[in-house]
Design a protein around this motif. Structure first.
Motif, PDB file in Angstrom:
ATOM      1  N   THR A   1       0.827  -1.228  -0.250  1.00 48.31           N
ATOM      2  CA  THR A   1      -0.069   0.120   0.095  1.00 48.31           C
ATOM      3  C   THR A   1       1.006   1.284  -0.009  1.00 48.31           C
ATOM      4  OG1 THR A   1      -1.703  -1.316   1.233  1.00 48.31           O
ATOM      5  CG2 THR A   1      -1.806   1.236   1.123  1.00 48.31           C
ATOM      6  N   ILE A   2       0.610   2.223  -0.997  1.00 50.39           N
ATOM      7  CA  ILE A   2       1.313   3.499  -1.052  1.00 50.39           C
ATOM      8  C   ILE A   2       0.280   4.466  -0.995  1.00 50.39           C
ATOM      9  CG2 ILE A   2       2.976   4.826  -2.378  1.00 50.39           C
ATOM     10  CD1 ILE A   2       3.989   2.309  -3.718  1.00 50.39           C
ATOM     11  N   ASP A   3       0.724   5.385   0.012  1.00 40.22           N
ATOM     12  CA  ASP A   3      -0.542   6.447   0.118  1.00 40.22           C
ATOM     13  C   ASP A   3      -1.782   5.996   0.072  1.00 40.22           C
ATOM     14  OD1 ASP A   3       1.936   8.064   0.582  1.00 40.22           O
ATOM     15  OD2 ASP A   3       1.681   9.133  -1.489  1.00 40.22           O
ATOM     16  N   GLY A   4      -2.135   5.194   0.842  1.00 44.51           N
ATOM     17  CA  GLY A   4      -3.604   4.450   0.904  1.00 44.51           C
ATOM     18  C   GLY A   4      -3.918   3.671  -0.224  1.00 44.51           C
ATOM     19  N   GLN A   5      -3.220   3.633  -1.400  1.00 43.35           N
ATOM     20  CA  GLN A   5      -3.407   2.874  -2.463  1.00 43.35           C
ATOM     21  C   GLN A   5      -2.802   1.488  -2.618  1.00 43.35           C
ATOM     22  OE1 GLN A   5      -3.972   5.193  -6.390  1.00 43.35           O
ATOM     23  NE2 GLN A   5      -2.848   6.843  -5.028  1.00 43.35           N
TER      24      GLN A   5
ATOM     25  N   VAL B   1      10.264   0.477  -4.453  1.00 42.94           N
ATOM     26  CA  VAL B   1       9.303   1.378  -3.838  1.00 42.94           C
ATOM     27  C   VAL B   1       9.143   2.629  -4.703  1.00 42.94           C
ATOM     28  CG1 VAL B   1       8.361   2.983  -1.928  1.00 42.94           C
ATOM     29  CG2 VAL B   1       9.444   0.929  -1.376  1.00 42.94           C
ATOM     30  N   LEU B   2      10.252   3.147  -5.220  1.00 42.54           N
ATOM     31  CA  LEU B   2       9.988   4.187  -6.325  1.00 42.54           C
ATOM     32  C   LEU B   2       9.459   3.944  -7.433  1.00 42.54           C
ATOM     33  CD1 LEU B   2      10.834   7.148  -7.199  1.00 42.54           C
ATOM     34  CD2 LEU B   2      12.961   6.135  -8.093  1.00 42.54           C
ATOM     35  N   ALA B   3       9.567   2.651  -8.125  1.00 38.63           N
ATOM     36  CA  ALA B   3       9.035   2.217  -9.181  1.00 38.63           C
ATOM     37  C   ALA B   3       7.595   1.900  -9.168  1.00 38.63           C
ATOM     38  CB  ALA B   3       9.646   0.966  -9.948  1.00 38.63           C
ATOM     39  N   ALA B   4       7.098   1.127  -7.921  1.00 37.68           N
ATOM     40  CA  ALA B   4       5.721   0.896  -7.511  1.00 37.68           C
ATOM     41  C   ALA B   4       4.881   2.341  -7.434  1.00 37.68           C
ATOM     42  CB  ALA B   4       5.851   0.172  -6.280  1.00 37.68           C
ATOM     43  N   ALA B   5       5.505   3.330  -6.752  1.00 36.00           N
ATOM     44  CA  ALA B   5       4.715   4.669  -6.711  1.00 36.00           C
ATOM     45  C   ALA B   5       4.644   5.031  -7.830  1.00 36.00           C
ATOM     46  CB  ALA B   5       5.935   5.524  -5.663  1.00 36.00           C
ATOM     47  N   ARG B   6       5.463   5.202  -8.873  1.00 32.48           N
ATOM     48  CA  ARG B   6       5.223   5.881 -10.071  1.00 32.48           C
ATOM     49  C   ARG B   6       4.468   5.196 -11.022  1.00 32.48           C
ATOM     50  NH1 ARG B   6      11.556   8.112 -11.282  1.00 32.48           N
ATOM     51  NH2 ARG B   6      11.457   9.633 -10.113  1.00 32.48           N
ATOM     52  N   SER B   7       4.273   3.855 -10.696  1.00 33.08           N
ATOM     53  CA  SER B   7       3.211   2.910 -11.439  1.00 33.08           C
ATOM     54  C   SER B   7       1.880   3.257 -10.975  1.00 33.08           C
ATOM     55  CB  SER B   7       3.487   1.596 -11.312  1.00 33.08           C
ATOM     56  OG  SER B   7       3.065   1.152  -9.838  1.00 33.08           O
TER      57      SER B   7
ATOM     58  N   MET C   1       3.654  -4.118   2.883  1.00 28.73           N
ATOM     59  CA  MET C   1       4.487  -2.957   2.904  1.00 28.73           C
ATOM     60  C   MET C   1       3.584  -1.767   3.082  1.00 28.73           C
ATOM     61  SD  MET C   1       7.811  -1.363   1.329  1.00 28.73           S
ATOM     62  CE  MET C   1       8.970  -2.173   1.863  1.00 28.73           C
ATOM     63  N   VAL C   2       3.446  -0.724   3.978  1.00 28.47           N
ATOM     64  CA  VAL C   2       2.587   0.451   3.924  1.00 28.47           C
ATOM     65  C   VAL C   2       3.697   1.638   3.875  1.00 28.47           C
ATOM     66  CG1 VAL C   2       1.154   1.957   5.149  1.00 28.47           C
ATOM     67  CG2 VAL C   2       0.679  -0.778   5.271  1.00 28.47           C
ATOM     68  N   VAL C   3       3.658   2.263   2.935  1.00 26.17           N
ATOM     69  CA  VAL C   3       4.476   3.391   2.608  1.00 26.17           C
ATOM     70  C   VAL C   3       3.634   4.712   2.456  1.00 26.17           C
ATOM     71  CG1 VAL C   3       6.020   4.340   0.735  1.00 26.17           C
ATOM     72  CG2 VAL C   3       5.787   1.857   0.992  1.00 26.17           C
ATOM     73  N   GLN C   4       4.512   5.729   3.145  1.00 27.53           N
ATOM     74  CA  GLN C   4       3.688   7.192   2.842  1.00 27.53           C
ATOM     75  C   GLN C   4       4.817   8.045   2.231  1.00 27.53           C
ATOM     76  OE1 GLN C   4       2.632   7.381   7.175  1.00 27.53           O
ATOM     77  NE2 GLN C   4       0.806   8.439   6.254  1.00 27.53           N
ATOM     78  N   THR C   5       4.496   8.502   1.195  1.00 28.64           N
ATOM     79  CA  THR C   5       5.521   9.342   0.201  1.00 28.64           C
ATOM     80  C   THR C   5       5.471  10.819   0.605  1.00 28.64           C
ATOM     81  OG1 THR C   5       4.069   9.807  -1.456  1.00 28.64           O
ATOM     82  CG2 THR C   5       5.195   7.751  -1.523  1.00 28.64           C
ATOM     83  N   ALA C   6       4.483  11.296   1.408  1.00 27.69           N
ATOM     84  CA  ALA C   6       4.276  12.647   1.683  1.00 27.69           C
ATOM     85  C   ALA C   6       3.909  12.872   3.222  1.00 27.69           C
ATOM     86  CB  ALA C   6       3.411  13.397   0.873  1.00 27.69           C
ATOM     87  N   ALA C   7       4.490  12.097   4.253  1.00 26.36           N
ATOM     88  CA  ALA C   7       4.274  12.304   5.522  1.00 26.36           C
ATOM     89  C   ALA C   7       5.065  13.446   5.864  1.00 26.36           C
ATOM     90  CB  ALA C   7       4.752  10.987   6.223  1.00 26.36           C
TER      91      ALA C   7
END
Length: 924
Positions: A7-11, A21-27, A72-78
């Motif tokens: 999960t990245i930013d709730g998605q 993680v960078l590639a996953a976020a950009r996807s 994994m739970v990721v926040q990109t703008a915490a």
């Protein structure tokens, strides 16, 4: 492949295991800022601008090097992430020059963009973050790149690009602490380093630390339009964007070349010529209007006057002497459309098949030999196949200098673990990287190739199943090579028998083995037989028709493959359809709306034969488009004498050169940047060339010039644009039947012929199921020595080749100020033993003499060359090596033996005031 959900930013997102993680976020379309990351480079995670919050982690994690984990739970703008990024930017700005308002990279600087996005300003005077600024002097030592290390943020992308893309390792981190900076070869100025100016570092630099010096002050980045096109130099077929901006009188000018990841052959890699060699486009020497020679002087003329004069003279010649009084030289530098139209002019307007071009001087023997062996005279496999090649043989090709970007694929294959053997009289750069270097005597290739075939047969390494099912005439080659043992070949070539045996077996037993060659093989009186011997090796081993294999002649000029395809040859129409075939003649006559009997069924004359006919007085007029035979053909003095005998010579070119000076009318043509059309690269890939700027002066595209000449001769072609010409090419050329400008516009990777129909995907790899001729045919070919042997008067063997920084006869590259500065004059290479015997020292001025002429140049002593031989390039008219070379020809392909001639060398006084260049870029 294992999948991971996180999960990245709730998605929620599911990606392959190992994804960052960078590639996953950009996807997911989530922007995570980076400075040190590049998708085409390994990631180091050094700048930390991409940090993210990962639930359960004790610290913020760099997204570019952190692999995804299940759940994994990721926040990109915490908040803590934003604060960390702001701090990183503040620290970078603390030591960065505050000159964004005047920096050339303003608007395209990644650091500036990050500062804007996070609201970070330069620290005020007195602030704890107002750090010390570097005061390093900019490196302005070279004409290509400006290096200002004061603006460097130590992201390391240039270091990795140099090492990973270009395999060069010129750049690295130097010094420690605050003094750390990127250095070239132990902190030299770039001009004194081993840099080859590919521009990879410039491509990835995120700030103004690296700039293209020629683009400085020529419009802001956002003022420039980018036009995708194909390189006009070698046959690799690199694509890039031409950046154009308003220039004088509002006319657009090419200000920079910008690589693009979408380029199918090269990606973001370029060589020095492709990246920086555009200075010729706007050079003051460009022909800007037609010129007519009157009373021995050139006089400017209007197009109408020049066209009328040419048509009048040609009509009179045709009336008085007939169709075969005409000779036409097409151009490997021009587009497919240009060459198609000039071939139509020769055949339907002049009524002759006397048309040829510079393929006669480079790969005519490839066409002849491979057609006889395989049915097609072109490269069999795509360049990308080197990614799966296990062994490759390079013979007669200085690939890193002649085809630098293609050579990168070879170097990456070696790094991956592939084996390679280089057969060359010089220890070229690739020879130092390969497992084997077979340093043979010039002109002995066929002995070595036959010995390799003998080993494969004698050692039982023939692919018997392949030979039985897909070939014929095996007995001929077995008989021809039965006595060609490695020991026999060693006596002829100088290559140890044990190495010949090793290389032959390595090639035969490799899961995927390929052969690459160029003019070192073909420019011989036995050139066709050399090519047949190469084909024999592939057929014996079954190393053809599969990924990573093949017989691959590398084309030297940007469209030499396309010019051949378009029928710029004396014996074939487009697509290699014989001029002697009545059905083909009728098809072409119908397409051109002319009576079939107006098209000759007689094979025309080759380039050399046309010059012989001019000398004999049977050809009265020549049309020369983009060729410079005075410099490129053998026995140059005789070429000059021959051209002076012609009644009427018309030349179409970009510049006045050694050949156009002998013409009677010269017409100004457009460069590749000023016209639209297609080039066909060495792997048969047809790609678009797009007009980026208006024609210089009154210059016109070649196809338009030829069309106007045809109309003046009473046979209007009716073409209004180049797309219409390609449509006609597709209609009459089976292998191009599915190719059109409309299709290429939506097919960025281009199309490899044969592409017979609009829904056909093209054919990147030939001969997979069957050979073009049906069965592959073996040829028993026997070794013959070169036509000219050394003797007491001419004791050394001269060979020629290319240099990285120049191209062909130098008319373009030597007018580029950067390339001219980097390699300003030519030299002669000689082995120390020969120099000592002659009493000549390094840097001495020498005269080189053959049975045909002489030239003078400086000497360079090097042990990279075989004793008894000397070497130089053919780029420099003032060191005109083709005054010396042998015009003796291969009887099958009519290609001259440019690579071997006997010479004498003696020391002479240097020209008054001569100073040897301080920086001479030499890769061997």
């Amino acid at each position: 492949m294992e999948q991971v959900t996180l999960t990245i930013d709730g998605q929620a997102v599911t990606v392959a295991a190992g994804t960052t993680v960078l590639a996953a976020a950009r996807s997911l379309g989530i922007h995570v800022p980076t400075l040190c990351h590049d998708p085409d480079l390994t990631s180091e995670g050094s700048c930390r601008l991409c940090v993210v919050h990962v639930a359960g982690a004790r610290t913020l994690m760099p997204a570019c090097v952190t692999a995804v984990m299940p759940g994994m739970v990721v926040q990109t703008a915490a908040p803590e992430v934003v604060e960390a990024r702001r701090t990183i930017i503040e620290l970078l700005l603390a030591n960065h020059p505050n000159d964004c308002l005047t920096c050339e990279r303003a608007g395209t600087c990644a650091l500036q963009e990050a500062a804007y996005a996070y609201g970070v300003r330069f620290p005020e005077a007195g602030s704890p973050l107002a750090g010390e600024k570097h005061q390093w002097p900019p490196d302005e030592s070279n004409p290509m790149l400006l290096r200002d290390m004061n603006k460097c943020i130590l992201c390391g992308k240039c270091v990795r690009a140099c090492a990973e893309w270009q395999q060069r390792h010129v750049l690295d981190f130097g010094f420690r602490g605050f003094a750390t900076k990127i250095v070239a070869d132990m902190d030299q100025d770039l001009i004194g380093s081993s840099c080859v100016y590919c521009g990879a570092c410039l491509t990835v630099c995120p700030t103004g630390a690296l700039l293209d010096r020629r683009s400085i002050g020529r419009g802001r980045p956002w003022e420039r339009e980018h036009v995708r096109t194909t390189c006009g130099y070698c046959g690799t077929g690199c694509q890039f964007d031409l950046a154009v901006a308003p220039g004088q009188q509002g006319k657009r000018q090419v200000v920079e070349v910008v690589p693009t990841a979408e380029a199918p052959v090269n990606g973001r890699s370029l060589c020095v010529k492709g990246r920086f060699g555009t200075g010729f486009i706007h050079h003051r020497d460009r022909l800007r209007q037609p010129l007519i020679k009157k009373d021995g002087q050139w006089v400017a003329a209007s197009w109408s006057e020049a066209i009328a004069l040419i048509a009048d003279r040609w009509q009179a010649i045709k009336a008085d002497y007939g169709s075969d009084a005409f000779g036409v030289l097409a151009s490997a530098r021009a587009t497919n459309e240009d060459n198609y139209v000039i071939h139509r002019l020769a055949r339907s307007v002049f009524g002759t098949n006397n048309i040829d071009h510079c393929a006669r001087l480079c790969h005519a023997s490839s066409v002849t030999g491979l057609v006889a062996s395989l049915g097609s005279g072109a490269m069999t496999n795509p360049i990308a196949d080197l990614a799966v090649t296990d062994f490759f043989l390079v013979i007669g090709s200085n690939t890193t200098e002649s085809h630098p970007v293609l050579a990168l694929a070879m170097q990456k294959a070696l790094k991956r673990g592939a084996q390679a053997a280089v057969i060359d009289p010089r220890r070229i750069e690739l020879a130092g990287q390969a497992q084997w270097h077979l340093q043979l005597r010039p002109g002995t290739d066929l002995a070595l190739l036959n010995a390799m075939a003998q080993v494969i047969i004698a050692e039982g390494k023939v692919n018997a199943d392949f030979v039985a099912k897909r070939t014929e005439n095996y007995e001929a080659v077995a008989e021809a090579v039965k006595d060609c043992t490695p020991e026999w070949a060693e006596a002829i070539t100088g290559v140890p028998a044990a190495i010949i045996r090793e290389v032959a077996l390595a090639y035969a037993t490799a899961p995927a083995g390929a052969i690459y060659y160029t003019m070192g093989v073909t420019q011989k009186t036995t050139g066709t037989h050399n090519v047949m011997a190469i084909a024999n090796l592939a057929l014996l081993t079954g190393q053809i028709g599969r990924p990573g294999t093949g017989v691959n002649p590398l084309r030297g000029q940007n469209n030499v493959q396309g010019a051949c395809d378009m029928g710029a040859l004396p014996n074939v129409y487009p697509g290699y359809q014989p001029v002697t075939d009545e059905a083909v003649r009728r098809k072409m006559a119908q397409a051109w709306h002319v009576p079939p009997e107006s098209l000759s069924l007689q094979t025309g004359l080759t380039l050399g034969e046309m010059l012989d006919a001019v000398d004999a007085g049977t050809i009265k007029t020549l049309l020369i488009m983009g060729e410079n035979p005075v410099v490129s053909d053998p026995d140059s003095d005789h070429v000059v004498q021959t051209l002076q005998k012609a009644d009427f010579v018309v030349a179409i070119d970009l510049f006045m050169n050694e050949t156009t000076e002998l013409a009677h009318v010269v017409l100004p043509a457009c460069s590749f940047a000023e016209k639209t059309g297609t080039f066909t690269n060495t792997e048969r890939r047809v790609q678009m060339v797009r007009q980026a700027i208006e024609p210089i002066g009154e210059a016109r595209p070649d196809w338009q010039i030829i069309t106007e000449l045809a109309a003046a001769m009473g046979q209007p072609f009716g073409y209004t644009d180049v797309a219409q010409i390609m449509k006609e090419i597709a209609e009459v050329t089976p292998s191009y039947g599915g190719i059109s400008h409309e299709r290429l516009a939506v097919t960025p990777q281009g199309l490899c012929w044969p592409c017979p129909a609009p829904d056909h995907p093209g054919t990147p790899r030939l001969h997979e199921q069957a050979f073009t001729r049906g069965l592959g045919r073996f040829h028993g070919v026997s070794y013959l020595p070169p036509a000219e042997q050394p003797d007491d008067d001419y004791p050394l063997i001269l060979s020629t080749g290319r240099r990285l920084f120049h191209y062909h006869t130098g008319t373009m590259t030597r007018r580029d100020p950067g390339l001219a500065a980097l390699y300003s004059e030519e030299h002669l290479e000689m082995h120390p033993d020969d120099a000592q015997a002659l009493g000549i020292g390094d840097g001495d001025w020498v005269q080189v003499t053959s049975r045909r002429g002489s030239m003078e140049l400086a000497l360079r002593i090097t042990d990279a060359i075989v004793p008894g031989t000397v070497f130089t390039s053919f780029h420099f008219a003032e060191a005109l090596v083709n005054r010396l070379t042998n015009p003796a020809r291969d009887t099958l392909a009519q290609i001259p033996e440019l690579k071997v001639c006997a010479v004498a060398v003696q020391k002479i006084a240097a020209p008054e005031g001569y100073q040897r260049p301080v920086h001479k870029r030499v890769l061997v």
